[in-house]
Scaffold this active site. Structure first.
Site, PDB file in Angstrom:
ATOM      1  N   LYS A 135       0.834  -1.206   0.000  1.00  0.00           N
ATOM      2  CA  LYS A 135       0.000   0.000   0.000  1.00  0.00           C
ATOM      3  C   LYS A 135       0.866   1.253   0.000  1.00  0.00           C
ATOM      4  O   LYS A 135       2.083   1.172   0.200  1.00  0.00           O
ATOM      5  CB  LYS A 135      -0.959  -0.014   1.189  1.00  0.00           C
ATOM      6  CG  LYS A 135      -0.300  -0.106   2.550  1.00  0.00           C
ATOM      7  CD  LYS A 135      -1.279  -0.701   3.560  1.00  0.00           C
ATOM      8  CE  LYS A 135      -0.608  -0.950   4.872  1.00  0.00           C
ATOM      9  NZ  LYS A 135      -0.775   0.081   5.841  1.00  0.00           N
TER      10      LYS A 135
ATOM     11  N   TYR B 281      16.903  29.964   5.153  1.00  0.00           N
ATOM     12  CA  TYR B 281      15.701  30.683   5.597  1.00  0.00           C
ATOM     13  C   TYR B 281      15.693  30.824   7.105  1.00  0.00           C
ATOM     14  O   TYR B 281      15.998  29.873   7.834  1.00  0.00           O
ATOM     15  CB  TYR B 281      14.447  29.903   5.198  1.00  0.00           C
ATOM     16  CG  TYR B 281      14.064  30.023   3.745  1.00  0.00           C
ATOM     17  CD1 TYR B 281      13.786  31.279   3.190  1.00  0.00           C
ATOM     18  CD2 TYR B 281      13.957  28.901   2.947  1.00  0.00           C
ATOM     19  CE1 TYR B 281      13.415  31.392   1.853  1.00  0.00           C
ATOM     20  CE2 TYR B 281      13.579  29.005   1.618  1.00  0.00           C
ATOM     21  CZ  TYR B 281      13.314  30.256   1.079  1.00  0.00           C
ATOM     22  OH  TYR B 281      12.944  30.360  -0.230  1.00  0.00           O
TER      23      TYR B 281
ATOM     24  N   MET C 163      12.318  23.917  -0.143  1.00  0.00           N
ATOM     25  CA  MET C 163      11.505  23.073  -1.022  1.00  0.00           C
ATOM     26  C   MET C 163      12.357  22.220  -1.961  1.00  0.00           C
ATOM     27  O   MET C 163      12.078  21.044  -2.190  1.00  0.00           O
ATOM     28  CB  MET C 163      10.554  23.949  -1.847  1.00  0.00           C
ATOM     29  CG  MET C 163       9.534  23.150  -2.645  1.00  0.00           C
ATOM     30  SD  MET C 163       8.482  24.192  -3.650  1.00  0.00           S
ATOM     31  CE  MET C 163       7.521  25.049  -2.427  1.00  0.00           C
TER      32      MET C 163
ATOM     33  N   ARG D  13      -8.553  -0.662  16.513  1.00  0.00           N
ATOM     34  CA  ARG D  13      -8.635   0.186  15.317  1.00  0.00           C
ATOM     35  C   ARG D  13      -9.668  -0.483  14.410  1.00  0.00           C
ATOM     36  O   ARG D  13     -10.832  -0.177  14.498  1.00  0.00           O
ATOM     37  CB  ARG D  13      -7.245   0.322  14.674  1.00  0.00           C
ATOM     38  CG  ARG D  13      -7.166   1.404  13.626  1.00  0.00           C
ATOM     39  CD  ARG D  13      -5.769   1.569  13.066  1.00  0.00           C
ATOM     40  NE  ARG D  13      -5.254   0.355  12.414  1.00  0.00           N
ATOM     41  CZ  ARG D  13      -4.111   0.294  11.744  1.00  0.00           C
ATOM     42  NH1 ARG D  13      -3.334   1.367  11.652  1.00  0.00           N
ATOM     43  NH2 ARG D  13      -3.710  -0.829  11.169  1.00  0.00           N
TER      44      ARG D  13
HETATM   45  C1  LIG Z   1      -3.265  -5.270   8.284  1.00  0.00           C
HETATM   46  C2  LIG Z   1      -1.837  -4.967   8.019  1.00  0.00           C
HETATM   47  N1  LIG Z   1      -0.968  -5.984   7.878  1.00  0.00           N
HETATM   48  C3  LIG Z   1       0.344  -5.767   7.646  1.00  0.00           C
HETATM   49  C4  LIG Z   1       0.850  -4.490   7.535  1.00  0.00           C
HETATM   50  C5  LIG Z   1       2.335  -4.297   7.288  1.00  0.00           C
HETATM   51  O1  LIG Z   1       2.917  -3.687   8.396  1.00  0.00           O
HETATM   52  P1  LIG Z   1       4.511  -3.473   8.449  1.00  0.00           P
HETATM   53  O2  LIG Z   1       4.836  -2.481   7.382  1.00  0.00           O
HETATM   54  O3  LIG Z   1       4.745  -2.936   9.806  1.00  0.00           O
HETATM   55  O4  LIG Z   1       5.127  -4.795   8.196  1.00  0.00           O
HETATM   56  C6  LIG Z   1      -0.014  -3.416   7.693  1.00  0.00           C
HETATM   57  C7  LIG Z   1       0.519  -2.053   7.630  1.00  0.00           C
HETATM   58  O5  LIG Z   1       0.099  -1.128   8.271  1.00  0.00           O
HETATM   59  C8  LIG Z   1      -1.391  -3.653   7.935  1.00  0.00           C
HETATM   60  O6  LIG Z   1      -2.247  -2.653   8.079  1.00  0.00           O
END
Ligand SMILES: Cc1ncc(COP(=O)(O)O)c(C=O)c1O
Length: 388
Positions: free
Chosen positions: A47, A285, A333, A154
């Site tokens: 992700k 700056y 920047m 969560r």
């Molecule tokens: C449900 C879930 N599994 C695995 C991961 C991977 O976590 P990490 O990057 O700490 O290995 C995440 C990341 O936030 C997650 O939300």
């Protein structure tokens, strides 16, 4: 050419912010994870643009048809439907899991058609699935991961509701078996925090008697909590060669080096200007850094517009010509300034490493009072990417 022809040495080529992605390091990290739990499957978490490394790029590196099984991920994990669809559009055929499930019932047919898997973490998602007319799913059964809240509070269903959710999913014709049972660990980065033991005990109590695949381990779980491994590992951060454990910024046994993982991203940029300044003169700056002695200031072509953290403090290390020099003055920047020292022999075009090989991003995160995850995800689109 006559013997007295003067040849002007080629000027150093200047590079602006560039992230060099070390594909071999990625594969080695993957293999190391596999070696820690040889009987587990691996869902590689991609992700947020593959933690800044490029969503499709990382997926392809871990799914190339030329790869042997030891390097090829069993599944990919993303947070949003769009991320999953862009992986499918890039030709990725592996299983893809939406780690937060869908947010609208109307997305379920898209999930079915694209053969995605979904997390179920609340009543709305359960209702959406079990009440969906089968024809709208083209009579495909959905692959589901049921997420239980064992203490992080969560996402996840309440433990008291587990039997109900499990039975509802089990008896729905829209759902394929097996159902993966999962939870997420809140404090696995701290080996001494007993809340992980409690979370895992609760998970075991609820699911231990069920013959379903199970999954609890993120990177920290993989490294520090063997009892969390179960059937599916879900590594994100450590796949990219960054330690998921607390206090990883020093040379302790929690560091990436001690864990034997290698940074995948090395962030670099050239020196684009060099100037001498006198003791007492100020830089940048707000003029918030003042030289205590005569020195040489180098200007590096990277700034917060590239994702270098604006809150990196004076003294944040920068690697130039095999030595560490301190960041001085405010991050701008497009540029940062470093103190090269009075005896500097550095030249315009010389390359500075901001993090990565020989300079862990964990160290930079500490200086910027943030975490490595945030620095990696913040890499901006204008940063050039090269894959080595
Ligand atoms: C449900 C879930 N599994 C695995 C991961 C991977 O976590 P990490 O990057 O700490 O290995 C995440 C990341 O936030 C997650 O939300």
């Amino acid at each position: 050419m006559t013997s007295n022809t003067v040849i002007t040495p080629a000027k150093n080529t200047i590079i602006t912010a560039t992230a060099v992605i070390d594909s071999q390091a990625l594969l080695e990290n993957y293999q190391l994870i596999k070696s820690l739990a040889p009987n587990c499957k691996i869902l590689a978490v991609l992700k947020a643009n593959g933690y800044g490394h490029g969503l499709a790029r990382i997926a392809k590196l871990l799914s190339d048809s030329l790869l042997t099984e030891e390097y090829s991920a069993d599944a990919f994990g993303v947070a949003r439907l769009d991320e999953a669809l862009s992986l499918r559009a890039a030709g990725i055929v592996q299983p893809i899991v939406l780690l937060e499930g869908v947010f609208n019932q109307a997305d379920l047919p898209i999930v079915a058609v694209n053969d995605l898997q979904i997390v179920v973490h609340d009543q709305e998602q359960l209702d959406a699935i079990i009440h969906m007319p089968a024809e709208k799913l083209l009579h495909k059964q959905l692959k589901v991961w049921l997420k239980i809240d064992t203490g992080m509070h969560r996402l996840g269903i309440e433990t008291a509701d587990f039997d109900y959710f499990y039975q509802q999913l089990k008896s729905s014709n829209n759902v394929q078996t097996p159902i993966v049972l999962m939870s997420h660990l809140a404090c696995a980065d701290d080996k001494n925090d007993d809340s992980t033991t409690k979370q895992l005990a609760l998970f075991e109590q609820l699911t231990g008697h069920l013959d379903e695949p199970k999954s609890c381990a993120n990177s920290a779980g993989i490294c520090a909590w063997q009892q969390s491994h179960y059937d599916w590992l879900r590594p994100g951060l450590m796949l990219y060669g960054v330690s998921p454990l607390l206090n990883a910024d020093n040379n302790s046994h929690n560091s990436a080096q001690a864990l034997a993982i290698k940074p995948v991203m090395t962030l670099q940029a050239s020196l684009i200007a060099i100037r001498q300044i006198k003791a007492g003169e100020k830089v940048g700056y707000g003029a918030n850094w003042q030289a205590t002695k005569n020195t040489t200031i180098g200007v590096v072509a990277i700034g917060y517009g590239d994702g270098y953290p604006r809150h990196a403090n004076n003294n944040t290390p920068v690697l130039i010509n095999n030595r560490i020099v301190p960041l001085v003055g405010r991050v701008a920047m497009d540029m940062i300034t470093v103190d090269l020292g009075v005896d500097s022999t550095d030249k315009i075009g010389d390359i500075a490493t901001l993090w990565g090989k020989n300079l862990p991003v964990e160290v930079i995160a500490k200086h910027a009072t943030t975490i490595a995850y945030e620095l990696l995800c913040n890499i901006k689109p204008r940063v050039q990417i090269t894959v080595s």
